[in-house]
Design an enzyme around this catalytic site. Structure first.
Site, PDB file in Angstrom:
ATOM      1  N   THR A  39     -86.558 105.971-100.644  1.00 15.64           N
ATOM      2  CA  THR A  39     -87.984 105.682-100.467  1.00 15.64           C
ATOM      3  C   THR A  39     -88.685 105.768-101.811  1.00 15.64           C
ATOM      4  O   THR A  39     -89.453 104.870-102.196  1.00 15.64           O
ATOM      5  CB  THR A  39     -88.613 106.664 -99.456  1.00 15.64           C
ATOM      6  OG1 THR A  39     -87.946 106.518 -98.202  1.00 15.64           O
ATOM      7  CG2 THR A  39     -90.097 106.396 -99.278  1.00 15.64           C
ATOM      8  N   CYS A  61     -86.951 106.113 -88.129  1.00 17.16           N
ATOM      9  CA  CYS A  61     -88.335 106.534 -88.340  1.00 17.16           C
ATOM     10  C   CYS A  61     -89.308 105.888 -87.363  1.00 17.16           C
ATOM     11  O   CYS A  61     -90.445 106.287 -87.275  1.00 17.16           O
ATOM     12  CB  CYS A  61     -88.752 106.233 -89.784  1.00 17.16           C
ATOM     13  SG  CYS A  61     -87.590 105.235 -90.685  1.00 17.16           S
TER      14      CYS A  61
END
Ligand SMILES: *Cc1c(COP(=O)(O)O)cnc(C)c1O
Length: 381
Positions: free
Chosen positions: A71, A325
């Site tokens: 990320t 997620c």
């Protein structure tokens, strides 16, 4: 519980953990401490890990910047490249099936005034290279196309995408998290400018990753997103996570040595799972192209099934219906393939990994067939 969710994360390999442990205890030095042996030992270990990670992608070790994960690597590449070219160029290109760690930084830049093109995919999850070529202009700063999709395992043509990108003077980033260690990935042959990696998808620890940053070509550069002690060529300040980096290096070395054998084994298990499901379950379709796909990935959807009930029924199998997620919502990847919301929710992503056995795959297939049959018998649809 049977773990078939290796796209979400992988267990840390025992050999990786063993390599990491001394760096929590006796070898605890700060890799930036240049004045004593504690620091030198930590720095040597980091540089060895950098060579190991670089070797996995065919890079020089100076091109690898350690981060907290993919990320952060994606954010650094996308925001850093945009910032470096601000004023000169004002356009970004990506694809609708990218991970949110690419799409969300892109959308943030769009809110900040950048123009953004998000390309569609076809029903099999493939990009159209002619459409990509059309989208890229002399105003395009960066094109981001992932090397392997984390939900449907599809492998986009990165090399061709990079060539089209460079033809317009733009830079090319790839989120290579799912591809690296699973399929051959040679940064020089692909000629991309940035590639994001993370340790926990290749049997390393969570919280450590890397960004490959090309040097000495096309003027590629980045604006740092963290300011501080100017670690990592000034591109990523912050005290290095030495145990994590050592683990990442060890995981990369193991992945490089075992890639061919592991890819063959996971592909055989994937085919076994698919054959078993096809033999027992009607109204099932594979999501995404089956050729040019990660060996350990299978993603299927079921007609006339409630997705939530399906997952509840699979109580002893760890699988997911989308990315880790974003549960409850239908997967944006499956919606991009043209699936309805219900059909997307009635999908299962299987991720076969290093420790998966034939018995586990057979059990999972039988369990899915059983739950699907039971739900269909209950449901009026
Ligand atoms: C897991 C994943 C990420 C996020 O990586 P983290 O290291 O967990 O931040 C990014 N991209 C893809 C394709 C992934 O599968």
């Amino acid at each position: 519980m049977i773990y078939l969710d290796h796209h979400a994360t992988t267990p840390c390999d025992a050999r990786v953990l063993e390599a990491m442990l001394p760096f929590f205890t006796e070898k605890f030095g700060n890799a930036a401490s240049r004045q004593h042996a504690f620091g030198w030992a930590a720095n040597d270990a980091v540089e060895q890990a950098r060579r190991q990670v670089a070797a996995l992608i065919g890079a020089g070790s100076k091109d690898v910047i350690f981060t907290s994960g993919a990320t952060e690597a994606n954010n650094l590449a996308i925001k850093g490249a945009a910032k470096a070219r601000q004023g000169e160029r004002d356009h970004l290109v990506t694809v609708g099936t990218e991970h949110r760690a690419v799409l969300d930084p892109m959308k943030r830049l769009e809110r900040d005034g950048w123009r953004l093109t998000v390309l569609p995919v076809d029903r099999l999850g493939r990009i159209d290279l002619a459409a990509l070529e059309q989208a890229i202009t002399p105003r395009t700063a960066l094109v981001s196309v992932m090397a392997a999709n984390n939900e449907i395992g599809v492998l986009p043509p990165i090399k061709a995408a990079a060539a089209l990108t460079h033809a317009q003077g733009a830079w090319c980033h790839t989120d290579a998290v799912q591809a690296v260690g699973k399929v051959p990935f040679d940064i020089e042959a692909l000629d991309v400018d940035f590639a994001s990696l993370t340790a926990h998808k290749v049997y390393g620890p969570k919280g450590v990753g890397a960004l490959y940053v090309r040097r000495n070509k096309r003027g590629v550069t980045l604006a740092a997103q963290l300011d501080g002690g100017a670690h990592e060529r000034g591109l990523r300040s912050g005290t290095l996570n030495v145990p994590g980096i050592v683990g990442f290096g060890q995981a990369a070395e193991i992945a490089r040595g075992e890639l061919t054998e592991e890819a063959g084994r996971t592909l055989a298990l994937r085919d076994r799972l698919l054959n078993a499901l096809e033999a027992t379950t009607d109204g099932m379709t594979v999501n995404g192209a089956l050729n040019a796909r990660l060996p350990g990935n299978l993603n299927v959807s079921f007609e006339g099934i409630d997705g939530a009930a399906l997952l509840v029924g699979l109580d002893d199998i760890a699988v997911s219906s989308g990315a880790a997620c974003t549960a409850a919502e239908p997967s944006h990847v499956l919606v991009a393939l043209g699936l309805s919301k219900d059909r997307a929710l009635a999908s299962l992503r299987f991720g076969i990994g290093r420790t998966t056995t034939a018995a586990e795959v057979e059990y999972a297939a039988a369990k899915v067939a059983d739950v699907v049959t039971r739900l269909r018998a209950l449901s009026p649809v």
